[in-house]
Design a protein around this motif. Structure first.
Motif, short mmCIF file in Angstrom:
data_model
loop_
_atom_site.label_atom_id
_atom_site.label_comp_id
_atom_site.label_asym_id
_atom_site.label_seq_id
_atom_site.Cartn_x
_atom_site.Cartn_y
_atom_site.Cartn_z
N GLY A 84 0.83 -1.20 0.00
CA GLY A 84 0.00 0.00 0.00
C GLY A 84 0.86 1.24 0.00
O GLY A 84 1.99 1.22 0.48
N PHE A 85 0.30 2.32 -0.52
CA PHE A 85 1.05 3.56 -0.64
C PHE A 85 1.34 4.13 0.74
O PHE A 85 0.76 3.70 1.75
N LEU A 86 2.23 5.09 0.79
CA LEU A 86 2.62 5.72 2.05
C LEU A 86 1.40 6.26 2.81
O LEU A 86 0.59 7.00 2.25
N GLY A 87 1.27 5.86 4.07
CA GLY A 87 0.18 6.37 4.90
C GLY A 87 -1.16 5.71 4.68
O GLY A 87 -2.18 6.22 5.15
N SER A 88 -1.18 4.56 4.02
CA SER A 88 -2.47 3.94 3.71
C SER A 88 -3.10 3.22 4.90
O SER A 88 -4.31 3.02 4.94
N GLY A 89 -2.28 2.80 5.86
CA GLY A 89 -2.81 2.10 7.03
C GLY A 89 -2.20 0.72 7.25
O GLY A 89 -2.76 -0.11 7.96
N LYS A 90 -1.02 0.47 6.67
CA LYS A 90 -0.39 -0.85 6.80
C LYS A 90 -0.02 -1.17 8.24
O LYS A 90 -0.27 -2.27 8.73
N THR A 91 0.61 -0.21 8.92
CA THR A 91 1.05 -0.47 10.30
C THR A 91 -0.14 -0.65 11.23
O THR A 91 -0.11 -1.48 12.15
N THR A 92 -1.20 0.11 11.00
CA THR A 92 -2.41 -0.05 11.82
C THR A 92 -2.97 -1.45 11.67
O THR A 92 -3.36 -2.09 12.65
N LEU A 93 -3.00 -1.96 10.44
CA LEU A 93 -3.47 -3.33 10.21
C LEU A 93 -2.54 -4.33 10.87
O LEU A 93 -2.99 -5.29 11.52
N LEU A 94 -1.24 -4.13 10.73
CA LEU A 94 -0.27 -5.06 11.32
C LEU A 94 -0.47 -5.16 12.84
O LEU A 94 -0.44 -6.27 13.39
N LYS A 95 -0.66 -4.05 13.51
CA LYS A 95 -0.86 -4.06 14.96
C LYS A 95 -2.08 -4.90 15.32
O LYS A 95 -2.06 -5.66 16.30
#
Length: 303
Positions: A11-22
């Motif tokens: 996903g592009f920068l700031g899309s929410g990848k880290t939020t999903l990972l958590k």
């Protein structure tokens, strides 16, 4: 030795990848399963690694992109994670400018056949950014389209404020680019973790090569504040910041407010979260064709 399932979070920068990972790691913890994480950052400093709790095996690849310059290192780190920790699932959080199929190609290396069972691609798409992508560079628009086109599962994120017509447009775009892939529309990357665990990979078609990411001319630099600044001056600066800044993330302190906050910025909007631990006051700024010295000078005036 059991083989691991690899899940690429694209996903592009700031899309929410880290939020999903958590959220996925929290679910893994509750079920007592064994995950591992490989995180890739364009710059020399990692902020998102704080999302991974200390008991989860973590490998970080900095100063480059695993889909091109760090591909060999990606293979080595995956082997090390499997040999040392024998995880059931490995989550790869790619940089925002990575092409997911190039990461998939690295995971299909013959050297990894004894370690990896299957690799799937989840693309998290910033829906407002997608709908307004015409303001982006040609290369950025192409990369966004590729991330949609080659996903095994699509998460249309940040849809809560969209109209019915805008949501219909997302569905039409998906039907045009990747009609056979399942998707959800959500906010804060919220999704049933069981959907993720049950995903299977699909056959991938032709794709733009990794050179596309290099053509973006994405830069990152780290700015360290000397101390607290006023929230008003920082937000005034944000309102005048160039559109070529795609992502900012780091730790700050504001005059008149207690403690350190985690600041995240994408698509013109800052978000603030209290940070319990003491952190260095550093912010990572990522964007396309940034004038680093100009931005540094502007930030110094806020200190």
């Amino acid at each position: 030795m059991n083989k691991a399932k690899v899940i690429i979070l694209a996903g592009f920068l700031g899309s929410g990848k880290t939020t999903l990972l958590k959220q996925l790691l929290m679910e893994e913890r509750q079920k007592g399963t064994k995950p591992a994480v490989l995180m890739n950052e364009i710059g020399a400093v990692s902020i998102d690694s704080d999302a991974v709790q200390g008991d989860v095996p973590l490998s970080e690849l900095l100063n480059g992109c695993v889909c091109c310059t760090l591909q060999d290192q990606l293979e080595r780190q995956l082997i090390i994670l499997c040999q040392q920790h024998q995880p059931e699932t490995i989550y790869i959080e790619a940089t925002g400018v990575a092409h997911p199929v190039d990461i998939l190609d690295a995971c299909l290396s013959p050297d990894l056949l004894n370690y990896i069972e299957e690799t799937v691609i989840i693309s998290i798409i910033d829906s407002p950014r997608w709908l307004n992508r015409d303001v982006m560079s040609i290369q950025s628009k192409m990369l966004l389209s590729e991330q949609v086109k080659h996903a095994d599962f699509l998460i249309w994120n940040k849809t809560g404020e969209l109209s019915a017509a805008e949501k219909n447009q997302l569905q039409e775009d998906q039907n045009r680019l990747n009609p056979n892939t399942s998707a959800v529309m959500t906010d804060f990357s919220r999704i049933d973790a069981e959907i993720i665990k049950n995903l299977t990979s699909s056959q991938k078609g032709n794709h733009e090569p990794a050179a596309l990411g290099r053509q973006l001319k994405v830069k990152s630099f780290v700015y360290e504040f000397n101390g607290p600044i006023t929230k008003e001056s920082f937000e005034n600066w944000l309102r005048q910041a160039p559109d070529s800044i795609y992502r900012m993330k780091g730790y700050m302190q504001f005059i008149g407010e207690k403690g350190t906050i985690l600041m995240q910025y994408s698509y013109g909007l800052p978000q603030y979260e209290p940070e319990i631990m003491k952190k260095p006051l550093k912010v990572v700024i990522i964007g396309e064709g940034l004038d680093v010295e100009l931005l540094r000078g502007q930030l110094e005036k806020l200190s």
